[in-house]
Design an enzyme around this catalytic site. Structure first.
Site, PDB file in Angstrom:
ATOM      1  N   ASP A  70       0.854  -1.196   0.000  1.00  0.00           N
ATOM      2  CA  ASP A  70       0.000   0.000   0.000  1.00  0.00           C
ATOM      3  C   ASP A  70       0.887   1.242   0.000  1.00  0.00           C
ATOM      4  OD1 ASP A  70      -2.456   1.509   0.173  1.00  0.00           O
ATOM      5  OD2 ASP A  70      -1.901   1.954   2.235  1.00  0.00           O
ATOM      6  N   SER A  71       0.285   2.376  -0.328  1.00  0.00           N
ATOM      7  CA  SER A  71       1.018   3.634  -0.298  1.00  0.00           C
ATOM      8  C   SER A  71       1.383   4.038   1.128  1.00  0.00           C
ATOM      9  CB  SER A  71       0.168   4.726  -0.943  1.00  0.00           C
ATOM     10  OG  SER A  71      -1.084   4.799  -0.282  1.00  0.00           O
ATOM     11  N   TYR A  97      -0.460   8.576  -2.675  1.00  0.00           N
ATOM     12  CA  TYR A  97      -0.381   8.287  -4.103  1.00  0.00           C
ATOM     13  C   TYR A  97      -1.583   8.906  -4.845  1.00  0.00           C
ATOM     14  CZ  TYR A  97       3.195   4.539  -3.570  1.00  0.00           C
ATOM     15  OH  TYR A  97       4.334   3.813  -3.336  1.00  0.00           O
ATOM     16  N   GLY A  98      -2.661   9.110  -4.096  1.00  0.00           N
ATOM     17  CA  GLY A  98      -3.948   9.464  -4.716  1.00  0.00           C
ATOM     18  C   GLY A  98      -3.979  10.761  -5.481  1.00  0.00           C
ATOM     19  N   CYS A 156      -3.629  -0.990  -2.266  1.00  0.00           N
ATOM     20  CA  CYS A 156      -3.873   0.418  -2.591  1.00  0.00           C
ATOM     21  C   CYS A 156      -4.745   0.519  -3.846  1.00  0.00           C
ATOM     22  CB  CYS A 156      -2.524   1.097  -2.838  1.00  0.00           C
ATOM     23  SG  CYS A 156      -2.648   2.827  -3.248  1.00  0.00           S
ATOM     24  N   ASN A 157      -5.892   1.163  -3.709  1.00  0.00           N
ATOM     25  CA  ASN A 157      -6.773   1.322  -4.864  1.00  0.00           C
ATOM     26  C   ASN A 157      -6.121   2.159  -5.959  1.00  0.00           C
ATOM     27  OD1 ASN A 157      -9.918   0.694  -5.163  1.00  0.00           O
ATOM     28  ND2 ASN A 157      -9.302   0.496  -3.029  1.00  0.00           N
ATOM     29  N   THR A 158      -5.391   3.196  -5.544  1.00  0.00           N
ATOM     30  CA  THR A 158      -4.763   4.066  -6.540  1.00  0.00           C
ATOM     31  C   THR A 158      -3.740   3.280  -7.363  1.00  0.00           C
ATOM     32  OG1 THR A 158      -5.086   5.961  -5.092  1.00  0.00           O
ATOM     33  CG2 THR A 158      -3.449   6.197  -6.828  1.00  0.00           C
ATOM     34  N   GLU A 164      -6.832   9.736   8.599  1.00  0.00           N
ATOM     35  CA  GLU A 164      -5.494   9.732   9.199  1.00  0.00           C
ATOM     36  C   GLU A 164      -5.456  10.563  10.477  1.00  0.00           C
ATOM     37  OE1 GLU A 164      -2.160   9.652   6.677  1.00  0.00           O
ATOM     38  OE2 GLU A 164      -3.047   7.869   5.774  1.00  0.00           O
ATOM     39  N   CYS A 199     -11.125   2.867  -1.903  1.00  0.00           N
ATOM     40  CA  CYS A 199      -9.918   3.436  -1.300  1.00  0.00           C
ATOM     41  C   CYS A 199      -9.692   2.742   0.039  1.00  0.00           C
ATOM     42  CB  CYS A 199     -10.097   4.946  -1.094  1.00  0.00           C
ATOM     43  SG  CYS A 199      -8.705   5.722  -0.241  1.00  0.00           S
ATOM     44  N   THR A 200      -8.423   2.503   0.333  1.00  0.00           N
ATOM     45  CA  THR A 200      -8.066   1.777   1.558  1.00  0.00           C
ATOM     46  C   THR A 200      -8.683   2.365   2.819  1.00  0.00           C
ATOM     47  OG1 THR A 200      -6.087   3.160   1.523  1.00  0.00           O
ATOM     48  CG2 THR A 200      -5.845   0.854   0.834  1.00  0.00           C
ATOM     49  N   HIS A 201      -8.821   3.714   2.854  1.00  0.00           N
ATOM     50  CA  HIS A 201      -9.230   4.367   4.102  1.00  0.00           C
ATOM     51  C   HIS A 201     -10.736   4.379   4.330  1.00  0.00           C
ATOM     52  CE1 HIS A 201      -5.122   5.703   3.724  1.00  0.00           C
ATOM     53  NE2 HIS A 201      -5.184   6.454   4.801  1.00  0.00           N
TER      54      HIS A 201
END
Ligand code: DGL
Length: 292
Positions: free
Chosen positions: A14-15, A46-47, A77-79, A156, A188-190
């Site tokens: 992941d980023s 990265y997004g 990571c989706n991006t 975050e 997205c991961t978050h």
């Protein structure tokens, strides 16, 4: 060529720390063996970066995890999945699984109306990767996509509910809700951490798809592995910056620290001293644009 054996660890990339939502999903399932995670905390996010840059960074992560002897790579990571999956599959010596394909498959199974919403970073939404993947799976699908760049910093900061987060969600999600979708991909991961707020804003009738959960669900099946659920494995986590912060966040995301965290040594020839850059300067070749 003999690749890493079945006892080799599973690589997760992941980023930054968001991919821990995918680790959490993996740990809830009987996935074989241990995990080696790489979070590129020195270069996150990265997004908001260009496809060329995200691809370069993703290929570096692949090389690192290959050096760790992983048997497969999960791109959490989706991006990175959105813009670099083709390059990763092409360059990898091991199978590569991305969150986007898995999330799209899960959404295709869930939708009844054929109207699907997708939210993600600017890079993910700009790539239109979910539109392409869904069009292959659901004939005539209508996709309403929205970039939600403020969601990552909110998570975050730990602002996963409250008035500000709700106001931001209302603003971002309004067009997706108005499109009348019955399924929404959390691309997205978050975003799984904002699930409650997102569900509230979208309404109870909308099915939320956690793309990280979807890829975790596919791991055993796609790799053709029966899960001889062990438990008690030691997982390893590598980050490119801020080990302490990652450890703290790991406890927040996972409720525990399932393994040691180590810093990746980034000592390297600086980019301006690399032969390719020097050659370009010496021969007067203009720099390439990377925003295509
Ligand atoms: N991991 C990224 C994603 O899933 C979110 C954070 C970032 O922008 O790097 O798209």
């Amino acid at each position: 060529v003999t690749g890493p054996g079945p006892g080799a660890p599973l690589g997760v990339f992941d980023s930054g720390l968001g991919g821990l939502t995918v680790v959490r999903a993996l740990l809830r399932r009987p996935v074989r063996g241990s995990i080696v995670y790489f979070g590129d905390t020195a270069r996150v996010p990265y997004g908001n970066k260009s496809p060329a840059t995200v691809t370069r960074l993703s290929l570096e992560a692949l090389r690192f995890l290959e050096h760790q002897g992983v048997r497969a790579l999960v791109v959490a990571c989706n991006t990175a999945s959105a813009v670099a999956i083709d390059a990763l599959v092409r360059e990898a010596s091991v199978p590569v699984l991305g969150v986007v394909e898995a999330g799209a498959r899960s959404a295709a199974r869930a939708t009844r109306s054929g109207r699907v919403g997708v939210i993600g970073t600017r890079a993910t939404v700009g790539s239109r990767c979910y539109e392409r993947a869904l069009a292959r799976l659901v004939p005539g699908v209508e996709v309403a996509a929205a970039a939600c760049p403020l969601f990552v910093p909110l998570v975050e900061e730990g602002w996963i509910d409250g008035a500000v987060t709700r106001a931001v969600a209302e603003e971002y999600l309004a067009p997706v809700r108005e499109a009348g979708v019955d399924t929404l991909v959390l691309g997205c991961t978050h975003y799984p951490l904002l699930r409650d707020v997102i569900q509230d804003v979208m309404g109870e009738d909308v099915t939320l798809i956690d793309s990280g959960d979807a890829v975790a669900e596919e791991v055993g099946r796609v790799l053709g592995e029966s899960a001889d659920a062990g438990g008690g494995e030691t997982h390893r986590f590598f980050v490119s910056d801020q080990v302490d912060r990652f450890e703290t966040e790991m406890r927040r995301f996972l409720g525990e620290a399932p393994g040691e965290v180590a810093l990746v040594d980034q000592t390297d020839v600086p980019w301006y001293d690399r032969p390719a850059w020097r050659r370009r300067q010496e021969h007067g070749t203009p720099g390439e644009r990377n925003d295509v």
